[in-house]
Design an enzyme around this catalytic site. Sequence first.
Site, mmCIF file in Angstrom:
data_model
loop_
_atom_site.group_PDB
_atom_site.id
_atom_site.type_symbol
_atom_site.label_atom_id
_atom_site.label_comp_id
_atom_site.label_asym_id
_atom_site.label_seq_id
_atom_site.Cartn_x
_atom_site.Cartn_y
_atom_site.Cartn_z
ATOM 1 N N GLU A 24 0.615 8.135 -3.341
ATOM 2 C CA GLU A 24 1.412 7.577 -2.094
ATOM 3 C C GLU A 24 2.591 8.696 -2.272
ATOM 4 O O GLU A 24 2.882 8.871 -1.060
ATOM 5 C CB GLU A 24 1.975 6.193 -2.528
ATOM 6 N N HIS A 27 2.505 11.288 0.889
ATOM 7 C CA HIS A 27 3.411 10.617 2.018
ATOM 8 C C HIS A 27 4.679 10.867 1.927
ATOM 9 O O HIS A 27 5.426 11.813 2.905
ATOM 10 C CB HIS A 27 2.898 9.322 2.213
ATOM 11 N N HIS A 42 1.006 -1.329 -0.069
ATOM 12 C CA HIS A 42 -0.036 0.005 -0.081
ATOM 13 C C HIS A 42 0.960 1.305 -0.061
ATOM 14 O O HIS A 42 0.929 2.173 -0.846
ATOM 15 C CB HIS A 42 -0.955 -0.185 1.087
#
Length: 322
Positions: A169, A173, A88
């Site tokens: 992602e 992040h 993930h």
Amino acid sequence: MQLTALTLLSSVLFGVSHGSLYGESNLNHTCQLQTPYLSCSKETFPNTTDSCCTETFGGLVLSTQFWDTYTGLESQGQVLPKNTWTLHGLWPDFCNGSFTQYCDLNRQYDPVPSPNTTTGTSSGTPVPPYKGPSISSFLAPLGKLDLLAYMNKYWISQGSPNGDFWGHEFSKHATCFSSFDLPCYGPSYTNHSDVVDFFQTAVQYYANLPTYGWLSAAGIRPSNTTRVSLTDLQSALTKGFGALPYIGCSGFRYNTTEAGKGSLDNGFTQLSEVWYYYHVYGRVQRSQGLPVNASINGGSVSSCAKASGALMYPLRGVGSDA
């Protein structure tokens, strides 16, 4: 992992930082000369140590995995890997468990930002959708075709092309880690080398976390007929990892099912994700983490039903893995 007032404070202090969380120079970040302090310890403050060489911003690091049963893009060859969970992401939480996101809008490669502001609230700075070439196209010019192939096998999106997911992602992040800050790469920075660095690091953490194998070793394997208990999942994964991870479920709430009728247990019943928590020594890129319990800040360790035998660990759909 929760958005709190610290997130809003971070937005005020650091803004939607453009290239640098702390405004540091792009010189003199030779991390081999620095002590690799453990994140979230008393030594890890940007005014006392090099934030490029010790993670000082997102010191509670999460390596997260999915158990999906389909991708929705099987006809295009986007399938799940057999007998393994998929990657993930790699996430930076603050040491107290809160977090921020989209910390550098100059490195925004997410076609569909979610949430679409830097704080997740209407008061946050809007995150504009990315309209350029897919982040997946950044790897080949830097000679990373092997990494691209690995990611297309193990870092799989559901309902969108893999590259869109990777862009999400990275943008949400990676830009909130101090050790992936652009100045850390020095004056010889090559365009998008930070993206490749993040992808390599996320993959390295993932490769050390064989969720499927740890569960299988405990006799827990996907099935559409057999049910499992949260305590058994926790025991197997804690034994493998060395600390208690967060276990996430989706699907029906237990007290809405026939088996859970009349129960107060409103946890979800289909196993879907695991989050592994670390404090890390030095740069996140060292991949030298100290496993810590998901409960380190007193938060929940699962969204799953707690009743015995309440959970399904479902088989993948036919044609959805290879």
